[in-house]
Scaffold this motif. Structure first.
Motif, PDB file in Angstrom:
ATOM      1  N   LEU A  84       0.813  -1.207   0.000  1.00  0.00           N
ATOM      2  CA  LEU A  84       0.000   0.000   0.000  1.00  0.00           C
ATOM      3  C   LEU A  84       0.849   1.260   0.000  1.00  0.00           C
ATOM      4  O   LEU A  84       1.950   1.289   0.583  1.00  0.00           O
ATOM      5  CB  LEU A  84      -0.951  -0.008   1.196  1.00  0.00           C
ATOM      6  CG  LEU A  84      -2.184  -0.905   1.005  1.00  0.00           C
ATOM      7  CD1 LEU A  84      -2.824  -1.238   2.334  1.00  0.00           C
ATOM      8  CD2 LEU A  84      -3.188  -0.238   0.080  1.00  0.00           C
ATOM      9  N   LYS A  85       0.323   2.287  -0.650  1.00  0.00           N
ATOM     10  CA  LYS A  85       1.003   3.568  -0.772  1.00  0.00           C
ATOM     11  C   LYS A  85       0.109   4.660  -0.180  1.00  0.00           C
ATOM     12  O   LYS A  85      -1.118   4.500  -0.153  1.00  0.00           O
ATOM     13  CB  LYS A  85       1.270   3.874  -2.245  1.00  0.00           C
ATOM     14  CG  LYS A  85       2.078   2.823  -2.974  1.00  0.00           C
ATOM     15  CD  LYS A  85       2.214   3.165  -4.455  1.00  0.00           C
ATOM     16  CE  LYS A  85       3.028   2.117  -5.199  1.00  0.00           C
ATOM     17  NZ  LYS A  85       3.163   2.445  -6.635  1.00  0.00           N
ATOM     18  N   PRO A  86       0.686   5.769   0.220  1.00  0.00           N
ATOM     19  CA  PRO A  86      -0.148   6.860   0.741  1.00  0.00           C
ATOM     20  C   PRO A  86      -1.229   7.297  -0.244  1.00  0.00           C
ATOM     21  O   PRO A  86      -2.330   7.689   0.180  1.00  0.00           O
ATOM     22  CB  PRO A  86       0.871   7.969   0.992  1.00  0.00           C
ATOM     23  CG  PRO A  86       2.143   7.241   1.314  1.00  0.00           C
ATOM     24  CD  PRO A  86       2.121   6.044   0.406  1.00  0.00           C
ATOM     25  N   GLU A  87      -0.944   7.208  -1.530  1.00  0.00           N
ATOM     26  CA  GLU A  87      -1.940   7.615  -2.528  1.00  0.00           C
ATOM     27  C   GLU A  87      -3.106   6.639  -2.637  1.00  0.00           C
ATOM     28  O   GLU A  87      -4.066   6.909  -3.358  1.00  0.00           O
ATOM     29  CB  GLU A  87      -1.297   7.823  -3.902  1.00  0.00           C
ATOM     30  CG  GLU A  87      -0.443   6.674  -4.387  1.00  0.00           C
ATOM     31  CD  GLU A  87       1.039   6.903  -4.097  1.00  0.00           C
ATOM     32  OE1 GLU A  87       1.375   7.354  -2.967  1.00  0.00           O
ATOM     33  OE2 GLU A  87       1.858   6.592  -4.993  1.00  0.00           O
ATOM     34  N   ASP A  88      -3.035   5.510  -1.960  1.00  0.00           N
ATOM     35  CA  ASP A  88      -4.174   4.588  -1.897  1.00  0.00           C
ATOM     36  C   ASP A  88      -5.181   5.003  -0.827  1.00  0.00           C
ATOM     37  O   ASP A  88      -6.249   4.390  -0.709  1.00  0.00           O
ATOM     38  CB  ASP A  88      -3.698   3.161  -1.595  1.00  0.00           C
ATOM     39  CG  ASP A  88      -2.841   2.582  -2.707  1.00  0.00           C
ATOM     40  OD1 ASP A  88      -1.826   1.929  -2.382  1.00  0.00           O
ATOM     41  OD2 ASP A  88      -3.174   2.789  -3.891  1.00  0.00           O
ATOM     42  N   THR A  89      -4.842   6.018  -0.057  1.00  0.00           N
ATOM     43  CA  THR A  89      -5.744   6.499   0.980  1.00  0.00           C
ATOM     44  C   THR A  89      -7.061   6.955   0.365  1.00  0.00           C
ATOM     45  O   THR A  89      -7.071   7.793  -0.548  1.00  0.00           O
ATOM     46  CB  THR A  89      -5.100   7.654   1.757  1.00  0.00           C
ATOM     47  OG1 THR A  89      -3.962   7.155   2.470  1.00  0.00           O
ATOM     48  CG2 THR A  89      -6.081   8.277   2.737  1.00  0.00           C
ATOM     49  N   ALA A  90      -8.159   6.366   0.835  1.00  0.00           N
ATOM     50  CA  ALA A  90      -9.481   6.661   0.254  1.00  0.00           C
ATOM     51  C   ALA A  90     -10.541   5.914   1.042  1.00  0.00           C
ATOM     52  O   ALA A  90     -10.239   5.016   1.838  1.00  0.00           O
ATOM     53  CB  ALA A  90      -9.529   6.228  -1.210  1.00  0.00           C
ATOM     54  N   ASP A  91     -11.785   6.268   0.778  1.00  0.00           N
ATOM     55  CA  ASP A  91     -12.912   5.440   1.181  1.00  0.00           C
ATOM     56  C   ASP A  91     -13.164   4.451   0.045  1.00  0.00           C
ATOM     57  O   ASP A  91     -13.226   4.844  -1.110  1.00  0.00           O
ATOM     58  CB  ASP A  91     -14.161   6.287   1.420  1.00  0.00           C
ATOM     59  CG  ASP A  91     -14.036   7.185   2.639  1.00  0.00           C
ATOM     60  OD1 ASP A  91     -14.578   8.291   2.601  1.00  0.00           O
ATOM     61  OD2 ASP A  91     -13.393   6.757   3.618  1.00  0.00           O
ATOM     62  N   TYR A  92     -13.299   3.190   0.404  1.00  0.00           N
ATOM     63  CA  TYR A  92     -13.461   2.134  -0.599  1.00  0.00           C
ATOM     64  C   TYR A  92     -14.886   1.591  -0.543  1.00  0.00           C
ATOM     65  O   TYR A  92     -15.433   1.344   0.547  1.00  0.00           O
ATOM     66  CB  TYR A  92     -12.460   1.008  -0.362  1.00  0.00           C
ATOM     67  CG  TYR A  92     -11.059   1.363  -0.812  1.00  0.00           C
ATOM     68  CD1 TYR A  92     -10.284   2.255  -0.083  1.00  0.00           C
ATOM     69  CD2 TYR A  92     -10.520   0.810  -1.979  1.00  0.00           C
ATOM     70  CE1 TYR A  92      -9.005   2.597  -0.501  1.00  0.00           C
ATOM     71  CE2 TYR A  92      -9.251   1.141  -2.408  1.00  0.00           C
ATOM     72  CZ  TYR A  92      -8.488   2.043  -1.670  1.00  0.00           C
ATOM     73  OH  TYR A  92      -7.225   2.378  -2.090  1.00  0.00           O
ATOM     74  N   TYR A  93     -15.459   1.397  -1.722  1.00  0.00           N
ATOM     75  CA  TYR A  93     -16.833   0.938  -1.852  1.00  0.00           C
ATOM     76  C   TYR A  93     -16.890  -0.230  -2.836  1.00  0.00           C
ATOM     77  O   TYR A  93     -16.204  -0.221  -3.856  1.00  0.00           O
ATOM     78  CB  TYR A  93     -17.734   2.048  -2.398  1.00  0.00           C
ATOM     79  CG  TYR A  93     -17.753   3.310  -1.588  1.00  0.00           C
ATOM     80  CD1 TYR A  93     -16.805   4.304  -1.782  1.00  0.00           C
ATOM     81  CD2 TYR A  93     -18.753   3.526  -0.634  1.00  0.00           C
ATOM     82  CE1 TYR A  93     -16.820   5.475  -1.036  1.00  0.00           C
ATOM     83  CE2 TYR A  93     -18.793   4.698   0.107  1.00  0.00           C
ATOM     84  CZ  TYR A  93     -17.821   5.664  -0.100  1.00  0.00           C
ATOM     85  OH  TYR A  93     -17.850   6.818   0.634  1.00  0.00           O
ATOM     86  N   CYS A  94     -17.720  -1.196  -2.534  1.00  0.00           N
ATOM     87  CA  CYS A  94     -17.952  -2.245  -3.517  1.00  0.00           C
ATOM     88  C   CYS A  94     -19.326  -2.078  -4.130  1.00  0.00           C
ATOM     89  O   CYS A  94     -20.217  -1.442  -3.551  1.00  0.00           O
ATOM     90  CB  CYS A  94     -17.802  -3.634  -2.897  1.00  0.00           C
ATOM     91  SG  CYS A  94     -19.125  -4.100  -1.780  1.00  0.00           S
ATOM     92  N   THR A  95     -19.482  -2.643  -5.305  1.00  0.00           N
ATOM     93  CA  THR A  95     -20.765  -2.659  -5.986  1.00  0.00           C
ATOM     94  C   THR A  95     -20.928  -3.997  -6.675  1.00  0.00           C
ATOM     95  O   THR A  95     -19.945  -4.700  -6.927  1.00  0.00           O
ATOM     96  CB  THR A  95     -20.847  -1.573  -7.079  1.00  0.00           C
ATOM     97  OG1 THR A  95     -19.849  -1.839  -8.073  1.00  0.00           O
ATOM     98  CG2 THR A  95     -20.638  -0.175  -6.514  1.00  0.00           C
ATOM     99  N   THR A  96     -22.150  -4.351  -6.979  1.00  0.00           N
ATOM    100  CA  THR A  96     -22.402  -5.423  -7.929  1.00  0.00           C
ATOM    101  C   THR A  96     -22.949  -4.773  -9.195  1.00  0.00           C
ATOM    102  O   THR A  96     -23.475  -3.652  -9.148  1.00  0.00           O
ATOM    103  CB  THR A  96     -23.394  -6.458  -7.395  1.00  0.00           C
ATOM    104  OG1 THR A  96     -24.631  -5.807  -7.065  1.00  0.00           O
ATOM    105  CG2 THR A  96     -22.831  -7.134  -6.149  1.00  0.00           C
ATOM    106  N   GLY A  97     -22.802  -5.442 -10.306  1.00  0.00           N
ATOM    107  CA  GLY A  97     -23.219  -4.833 -11.548  1.00  0.00           C
ATOM    108  C   GLY A  97     -23.169  -5.797 -12.704  1.00  0.00           C
ATOM    109  O   GLY A  97     -23.307  -7.010 -12.522  1.00  0.00           O
ATOM    110  N   SER A  98     -22.963  -5.251 -13.876  1.00  0.00           N
ATOM    111  CA  SER A  98     -22.903  -6.059 -15.092  1.00  0.00           C
ATOM    112  C   SER A  98     -21.962  -5.388 -16.075  1.00  0.00           C
ATOM    113  O   SER A  98     -21.581  -4.223 -15.894  1.00  0.00           O
ATOM    114  CB  SER A  98     -24.299  -6.208 -15.690  1.00  0.00           C
ATOM    115  OG  SER A  98     -24.831  -4.930 -16.006  1.00  0.00           O
ATOM    116  N   PHE A  99     -21.606  -6.153 -17.069  1.00  0.00           N
ATOM    117  CA  PHE A  99     -20.779  -5.624 -18.139  1.00  0.00           C
ATOM    118  C   PHE A  99     -21.598  -5.487 -19.409  1.00  0.00           C
ATOM    119  O   PHE A  99     -22.356  -6.384 -19.772  1.00  0.00           O
ATOM    120  CB  PHE A  99     -19.589  -6.548 -18.395  1.00  0.00           C
ATOM    121  CG  PHE A  99     -18.462  -6.370 -17.428  1.00  0.00           C
ATOM    122  CD1 PHE A  99     -18.466  -7.048 -16.214  1.00  0.00           C
ATOM    123  CD2 PHE A  99     -17.406  -5.519 -17.705  1.00  0.00           C
ATOM    124  CE1 PHE A  99     -17.440  -6.889 -15.301  1.00  0.00           C
ATOM    125  CE2 PHE A  99     -16.371  -5.348 -16.806  1.00  0.00           C
ATOM    126  CZ  PHE A  99     -16.378  -6.035 -15.603  1.00  0.00           C
TER     127      PHE A  99
END
Length: 120
Positions: A84-99
């Motif tokens: 991990l790097k400092p630039e990975d700092t974030a709020d992370y969200y998952c989703t389900t979806g389609s292509f």
């Protein structure tokens, strides 16, 4: 569909975290999913996806460090984050979806997210 992200935290650069996303209410298996992140003061961006066949895609900045996976029996999607790097700092969200073709489209709405902070 309800999504519950967990696994975030405060780590030092170079360390690892594994994010989990519990998926409930989705009638589709295997789970087609994507992880997004939103750094402080920035827009949300799609980080990784996994399609029905299990093909994974990543943005260039996380290739070789992040791995998306799923456990359909547990209705859970994971994001393993290494180096991990400092630039990975974030709020992370998952989703389900389609292509549609190669384009991922989330259709699940958003969970509460999980915060990842990487110190230098």
């Amino acid at each position: 569909v309800q999504l519950t992200e967990s696994g975030g935290g405060l780590v030092h650069a170079g360390e690892s975290l594994r994010l989990s996303c519990g998926v409930s209410g989705s009638p589709f298996t295997p789970i087609v999913a994507g992880w997004y992140r939103q750094p402080p003061g920035s827009q949300r961006e799609l980080v990784a996806t996994i399609n029905r066949g299990g093909t994974e895609k990543y943005i260039d900045s996380v290739k070789g460090r992040f791995t998306i996976s799923r456990d359909n029996a547990k209705n859970t999607v994971y994001l393993q984050m290494n180096s991990l790097k400092p630039e990975d700092t974030a709020d992370y969200y998952c989703t389900t979806g389609s292509f549609i073709g190669s384009q991922y489209h989330p259709n699940s709405g958003w969970g509460q997210g999980t915060q990842v902070t990487v110190s230098s």
